[in-house]
Design an enzyme around this catalytic site. Sequence first.
Site, short mmCIF file in Angstrom:
data_model
loop_
_atom_site.label_atom_id
_atom_site.label_comp_id
_atom_site.label_asym_id
_atom_site.label_seq_id
_atom_site.Cartn_x
_atom_site.Cartn_y
_atom_site.Cartn_z
N GLY A 48 27.26 25.43 0.59
CA GLY A 48 26.36 25.91 1.63
C GLY A 48 25.19 24.95 1.76
N GLN A 53 16.79 22.08 3.88
CA GLN A 53 17.23 21.20 2.79
C GLN A 53 17.46 19.77 3.24
OE1 GLN A 53 20.48 24.07 1.40
NE2 GLN A 53 19.86 23.07 -0.50
N CYS A 90 21.53 24.65 -6.88
CA CYS A 90 21.04 24.37 -5.54
C CYS A 90 20.93 22.85 -5.38
CB CYS A 90 19.68 25.03 -5.33
SG CYS A 90 18.96 24.71 -3.72
N LEU A 91 21.42 22.34 -4.28
CA LEU A 91 21.36 20.90 -4.03
C LEU A 91 19.92 20.40 -4.01
CD1 LEU A 91 24.09 20.70 -1.23
CD2 LEU A 91 24.29 19.72 -3.51
N HIS A 132 21.71 33.12 -0.37
CA HIS A 132 21.05 31.91 -0.86
C HIS A 132 20.56 31.05 0.31
CE1 HIS A 132 20.96 28.39 -3.87
NE2 HIS A 132 20.77 27.80 -2.70
N GLU A 133 21.42 30.86 1.31
CA GLU A 133 21.03 30.01 2.45
C GLU A 133 19.96 30.68 3.31
OE1 GLU A 133 21.87 27.13 2.04
OE2 GLU A 133 23.56 27.48 0.71
N HIS A 136 16.69 30.13 1.88
CA HIS A 136 16.14 28.80 2.21
C HIS A 136 15.35 28.84 3.52
CE1 HIS A 136 17.40 25.95 -0.81
NE2 HIS A 136 18.66 26.30 -0.74
ZN ZN Z 1 20.06 25.92 -2.14
#
Ligand code: ZN
Length: 172
Positions: A48, A53, A90-91, A132-133, A136
């Site tokens: 995702g 991000q 998380c990226l 999660h997204e 963000h």
């Molecule tokens: Zn993330």
Amino acid sequence: MPEIKLKIKVFGDPVLRKIAKPVGRITDEHRQILKQMAETMYDDSGIGLAAPQVGISAQLIVLDIGEGLYKLVNPKIVKRQGKQSISEGCLSVPGVCVKVKRAKRVWVQAKDENGCLIEIEAQDLFACVLQHEIDHLKGKLIIDYASFLQKLRIKRKLAILRTKVKSCKLLF
Ligand code: ZN
């Protein structure tokens, strides 16, 4: 449309803490961003990715847990049910895993890239990634869910870790 290479923003970048702007009329530019976000997500083996991000403060997310790609505009959780907790990576927070308590099942309303209203009923990992997204888009990160002691550990780790290290199985 010129190709722009999207770069993942990591913890410390203020864009990750901003509330993402809702998208009005969906244009080719949005569709292009969503396409590039999907490419970036696949390149980095994520499941995702949210626009903040990649430094874009807009309510756009992409996700694919292995069952097909979703590109969502202005996603909103309209109903939650049950509980689950999954160890999330998380990226944007490289090298950190946090077990996050979330709803097991969620109902999400969004628009697709053509502006059509869609409703998604998701559970388990899919529900987790959606939450999660959408976090963000609200400027919220997995570390916000960590316990006090865990936060101290993470803080030390983040101070040392300035390069991207993938130690988590699930990255989004
Ligand atoms: Zn993330």
